[in-house]
Design a protein around this motif. Sequence first.
Motif, PDB file in Angstrom:
ATOM      1  N   ARG A 366       0.829  -1.209   0.000  1.00 28.99           N
ATOM      2  CA  ARG A 366       0.000   0.000   0.000  1.00 28.99           C
ATOM      3  C   ARG A 366       0.864   1.260   0.000  1.00 28.99           C
ATOM      4  O   ARG A 366       0.662   2.178  -0.816  1.00 28.99           O
ATOM      5  CB  ARG A 366      -0.912  -0.009   1.234  1.00 28.99           C
ATOM      6  N   VAL A 403      -6.167  10.498  -2.765  1.00 26.27           N
ATOM      7  CA  VAL A 403      -7.161   9.523  -3.224  1.00 26.27           C
ATOM      8  C   VAL A 403      -6.706   8.098  -2.910  1.00 26.27           C
ATOM      9  O   VAL A 403      -7.480   7.282  -2.388  1.00 26.27           O
ATOM     10  CB  VAL A 403      -7.422   9.686  -4.734  1.00 26.27           C
ATOM     11  N   LEU A 404      -5.458   7.768  -3.215  1.00 24.75           N
ATOM     12  CA  LEU A 404      -4.954   6.419  -2.947  1.00 24.75           C
ATOM     13  C   LEU A 404      -4.979   6.111  -1.452  1.00 24.75           C
ATOM     14  O   LEU A 404      -5.319   4.996  -1.043  1.00 24.75           O
ATOM     15  CB  LEU A 404      -3.531   6.273  -3.482  1.00 24.75           C
ATOM     16  N   ASN A 405      -4.634   7.094  -0.632  1.00 27.19           N
ATOM     17  CA  ASN A 405      -4.649   6.889   0.814  1.00 27.19           C
ATOM     18  C   ASN A 405      -6.055   6.602   1.332  1.00 27.19           C
ATOM     19  O   ASN A 405      -6.235   5.851   2.295  1.00 27.19           O
ATOM     20  CB  ASN A 405      -4.068   8.122   1.515  1.00 27.19           C
ATOM     21  N   LEU A 406      -7.055   7.189   0.689  1.00 25.88           N
ATOM     22  CA  LEU A 406      -8.440   6.998   1.131  1.00 25.88           C
ATOM     23  C   LEU A 406      -9.030   5.672   0.661  1.00 25.88           C
ATOM     24  O   LEU A 406      -9.821   5.051   1.374  1.00 25.88           O
ATOM     25  CB  LEU A 406      -9.313   8.157   0.633  1.00 25.88           C
ATOM     26  N   VAL A 407      -8.651   5.220  -0.547  1.00 27.05           N
ATOM     27  CA  VAL A 407      -9.322   4.055  -1.126  1.00 27.05           C
ATOM     28  C   VAL A 407      -8.585   2.734  -0.882  1.00 27.05           C
ATOM     29  O   VAL A 407      -9.214   1.673  -0.872  1.00 27.05           O
ATOM     30  CB  VAL A 407      -9.538   4.237  -2.647  1.00 27.05           C
ATOM     31  N   LEU A 408      -7.268   2.786  -0.665  1.00 27.55           N
ATOM     32  CA  LEU A 408      -6.524   1.539  -0.461  1.00 27.55           C
ATOM     33  C   LEU A 408      -6.685   1.049   0.974  1.00 27.55           C
ATOM     34  O   LEU A 408      -6.689   1.845   1.913  1.00 27.55           O
ATOM     35  CB  LEU A 408      -5.038   1.748  -0.776  1.00 27.55           C
ATOM     36  N   PRO A 409      -6.801  -0.257   1.161  1.00 27.07           N
ATOM     37  CA  PRO A 409      -6.918  -0.797   2.529  1.00 27.07           C
ATOM     38  C   PRO A 409      -5.619  -0.601   3.299  1.00 27.07           C
ATOM     39  O   PRO A 409      -4.550  -0.489   2.695  1.00 27.07           O
ATOM     40  CB  PRO A 409      -7.214  -2.284   2.298  1.00 27.07           C
TER      41      PRO A 409
END
Length: 415
Positions: A366, A403-409
Amino acid sequence: MSDSPPSATTVSAGSMSRVILTGTQMLFVAFGSLVLVPLLTGLDPNVALFTAGIGTLVFHLVTGLSVPVFLASSFAFIAPINSSIANFGVSATLGGMIAAGLVYVAISQAVRLKGTAWLHRLLPAVVVGPVIMVIGLALAPIAVQMATGANSEGIGYGRAMVLSMSSLFVTLILAVFGRGLLRLVPIMGGIVVGYLLALTMGVVDFTPVREAAWLALPSFTAPSFHWAAILFMIPVAIAPAVEHIGDMVAIGSVTGRNYLDKPGLHRTLLGDGLATITASIFGGPPNTTYSEVTGAVTLTRAFDPRIMVVASFTAIVLAFFAKLGAILQTIPAPVMGGIMTLLFGSIAVVGMNTLVRSGKPLTAPRNLVIVSLVLVFGIGGMQIGGGQFALQGVSLAALVGIVLNLVLPPAKEEE
């Protein structure tokens, strides 16, 4: 007679004299960095002096004259300003910077209502760190071009390298081995030595100085508002807004006070945002709290916020000396380029340090994905969209990271 009122008046006058002298010194500690931003972005140095003074006064008005900080030209905006001016012009860029200032204001109100926990969740180190690295590394080619004389008329490669490496060498020596106040002004020292060397080479053009009046209004520029410039500039405010928290913690550790509680982070962020908006209205670069001034406060133990008010008024007065701005404009590009190679690399190191200090495992898929894409998209020239709604550079990098920080587990190591 010893207990008479005149004795108390004398003590008060002596105290005020120390405040005035220390305040003037604080301005000159910040001076090198303050004028460096407009010199690198094509904005007017005299306007930057004026807006640094006005912006600092606005900050202290909002915070109730409680934090000993000085605000001036923000390095985080150098690359975006250069790119925005090239694409949208100076006036539209100023409008975009006003929008960036409004981001500060919005964050300050969110902090006032919700605290700071949401801010750390939205902008963790794994996002902020690589974004700060992009801010520095995106400018690396410009620094090298200036240092080698690629964009200088009348200064060949050989002389350009002598000038740039001499200014860089002096800056390095002062930064690493300097003591006392010398260690606080390595940039100014490098510029002075490089400039003196340029004088001996005969590559300094004094035409702007001869043509400038002694006293004149700074060349104020009115902002205009265009969606493309606004969308380009807004994400840039994220990194310095988060960095602002670190600045408040740093100055608080020096003075022994918790400025996040009093006057409160929401007030300091609001003051910073309004200072940036005010600066942009007059045509100056965005303002930010200056770490070198915090260093000077640490050294001198000058904790009285009135000192920064004196520094502010001194900056405003100097802004009306037109020949001062003209002299600054005669500094050859290679002199500035040598210092920029260190300066922009240092910004990247700050971002790297942000990642390291967070203790997050960067090998976790991640985190690896977030950092990698932020760096490549931001430095590699990736662009999404076109025309009025193109996103690229720092703006795109920040958006991708958020965006990546919000959507990735969450990474398994963090669970």
